[in-house]
Design an enzyme around this catalytic site. Structure first.
Site, short mmCIF file in Angstrom:
data_model
loop_
_atom_site.label_atom_id
_atom_site.label_comp_id
_atom_site.label_asym_id
_atom_site.label_seq_id
_atom_site.Cartn_x
_atom_site.Cartn_y
_atom_site.Cartn_z
N GLU A 78 -3.42 7.58 -4.42
CA GLU A 78 -3.78 7.12 -5.77
C GLU A 78 -5.04 7.82 -6.25
O GLU A 78 -5.95 8.03 -5.45
CB GLU A 78 -4.01 5.60 -5.74
CG GLU A 78 -2.74 4.85 -5.42
CD GLU A 78 -2.93 3.34 -5.32
OE1 GLU A 78 -4.01 2.84 -5.67
OE2 GLU A 78 -2.00 2.68 -4.87
N HIS B 297 -1.10 0.33 -9.87
CA HIS B 297 -1.73 -0.62 -8.93
C HIS B 297 -2.32 -1.84 -9.68
O HIS B 297 -3.53 -2.06 -9.66
CB HIS B 297 -2.83 0.08 -8.11
CG HIS B 297 -3.14 -0.63 -6.82
ND1 HIS B 297 -3.57 0.01 -5.69
CD2 HIS B 297 -3.10 -1.95 -6.49
CE1 HIS B 297 -3.78 -0.86 -4.72
NE2 HIS B 297 -3.51 -2.08 -5.18
N ARG C 195 0.86 -1.18 0.00
CA ARG C 195 0.00 0.00 0.00
C ARG C 195 0.89 1.23 0.00
O ARG C 195 1.90 1.28 0.71
CB ARG C 195 -0.91 0.03 1.23
CG ARG C 195 -2.14 -0.86 1.14
CD ARG C 195 -3.13 -0.37 0.08
NE ARG C 195 -4.34 -1.18 -0.02
CZ ARG C 195 -4.48 -2.23 -0.83
NH1 ARG C 195 -3.50 -2.60 -1.63
NH2 ARG C 195 -5.63 -2.90 -0.87
C1 DGY Z 1 -5.44 -5.98 -2.83
O1 DGY Z 1 -6.06 -7.02 -3.03
O2 DGY Z 1 -5.37 -5.45 -1.73
C2 DGY Z 1 -4.72 -5.38 -3.99
O3 DGY Z 1 -4.13 -4.19 -3.69
C3 DGY Z 1 -5.63 -5.27 -5.19
O4 DGY Z 1 -5.55 -6.51 -5.75
#
Ligand code: DGY
Length: 329
Positions: free
Chosen positions: A267, A285, A238
């Protein structure tokens, strides 16, 4: 009367079919993101919501959804959902772990290799018509094989990244708040070390922790200063786990050699400075962006939603304390 489900954004059709068989579905068939006010309006009659990581399921939104019993996130990360507020209301939150592990580990390696071997930079060079001939020092990058990989977080995805490192003959270090069974450490030839030691010794530092209060800006000025000047930072977890302003400064000053980022602090905005740096590989992402995987993620969320609304136990609760305990719990 059938329960009502709000699906906040476009999903794969199979998931919709699962929901429509058992529920009345209010479907926002578009990629638009609803802000909190629009979300609240659509949640007025919903027993459950199937949502995505762009949806702000804040405490205020949850409080304004009077009938809500289930929040079903199409992702493994769920930092957009106030789980504590949901739990306090007895609302079950589910996510989609497991199905995206290998895809995300693959993408982590794509970023690592691309950053180390300057793949995007080399491609930009060729497309710009700058390639004249083979030169002994043209676009030389960094070694990967035999180097040290430091994994911050050693859950499913961290371990899948480590498994791939075996093929590159790498030394694998990991930092994690919980212990890993010795058998797994042995199989992956991975050694648990404190974060500061990992930062000092790794040639590649790859992040695999969820976003929580204690992981926000886990990598900041201090941590970047501890890394080798030849090291690379890879983030497929993240964005806010990294202080991006500190990262830009570190890259500009040559404190570290480069970075590969699939996630960003705010984002889809990219922190000023990152786009100008040639030694950063930037992706929008797409860690789990494989058609079969995304389709499975949608289906998993839909199945858990239907399970909850038909009195079954959802398979992937984030807050299982809201559900009746299993016999062996
Ligand atoms: C998640 O699943 O948390 C990813 O960031 C998106 O696939």
């Amino acid at each position: 009367m059938k329960p009502r489900v709000f699906v906040t954004r476009r999903v794969y059709p199979a998931a919709l079919a699962i929901l429509q068989e058992h529920c009345v579905v209010d479907y926002q068939d578009s990629h638009d993101t609803l802000d909190a006010a629009r979300l609240v309006r659509r949640l007025q009659h919903a027993d459950a919501v199937v949502c995505q990581l762009t949806d702000p399921l804040t405490a205020a939104v949850i409080a304004a959804a009077p009938k809500l019993r289930g929040i079903h996130q199409i992702a493994v990360g769920h930092d957009n959902i106030d789980v504590a507020a949901a739990t306090a209301r007895g609302i079950v939150v589910t996510n989609t772990p497991g199905v995206l592990t290998e895809a995300t580990a693959d993408l982590t390696w794509a970023l690592l290799l691309a950053a180390a071997r300057r793949v995007p930079e080399a491609e930009r060079f060729l497309r710009a018509g700058k390639w004249q001939r083979w030169d002994v020092d043209l676009l030389c990058g960094a070694d990967v094989s035999g180097r040290t990989l430091g994994l911050v977080g050693f859950g499913r995805i961290g371990q899948a990244v480590a498994r791939r490192a075996l093929g590159f003959g790498m030394r694998v270090l990991y930092a994690s708040r919980s212990e890993t069974p010795a058998a797994v450490e042995q199989e992956l030839r991975a050694q648990r070390v404190p974060l500061d030691l990992l930062l000092k010794q790794s040639d590649f530092v790859s992040l695999h922790v969820p976003l929580r209060d204690e992981t926000r800006h886990l990598i900041g000025v201090e941590q970047l200063c501890q890394m080798k000047s030849t090291a690379f930072l890879i983030n497929t977890a993240r964005g806010p786990v990294v202080d991006e302003r500190a990262l830009v400064a570190a890259l500009e000053e040559g404190l570290i050699a480069g970075a590969g980022l699939d996630v960003f602090e705010t984002e889809p905005t990219v922190t000023p400075g990152l786009l100008q740096l040639p030694n950063v590989v930037l992706l929008p992402h797409v860690g789990s962006a494989v058609t079969s995987v995304r389709s499975l993620m949608c289906a998993l969320a839909a199945n858990d939603c239907v399970a909850l609304l038909t009195g079954e136990r959802p398979k992937h609760p984030v807050n299982p304390q809201v559900l009746a305990p299993l016999e062996n719990e």
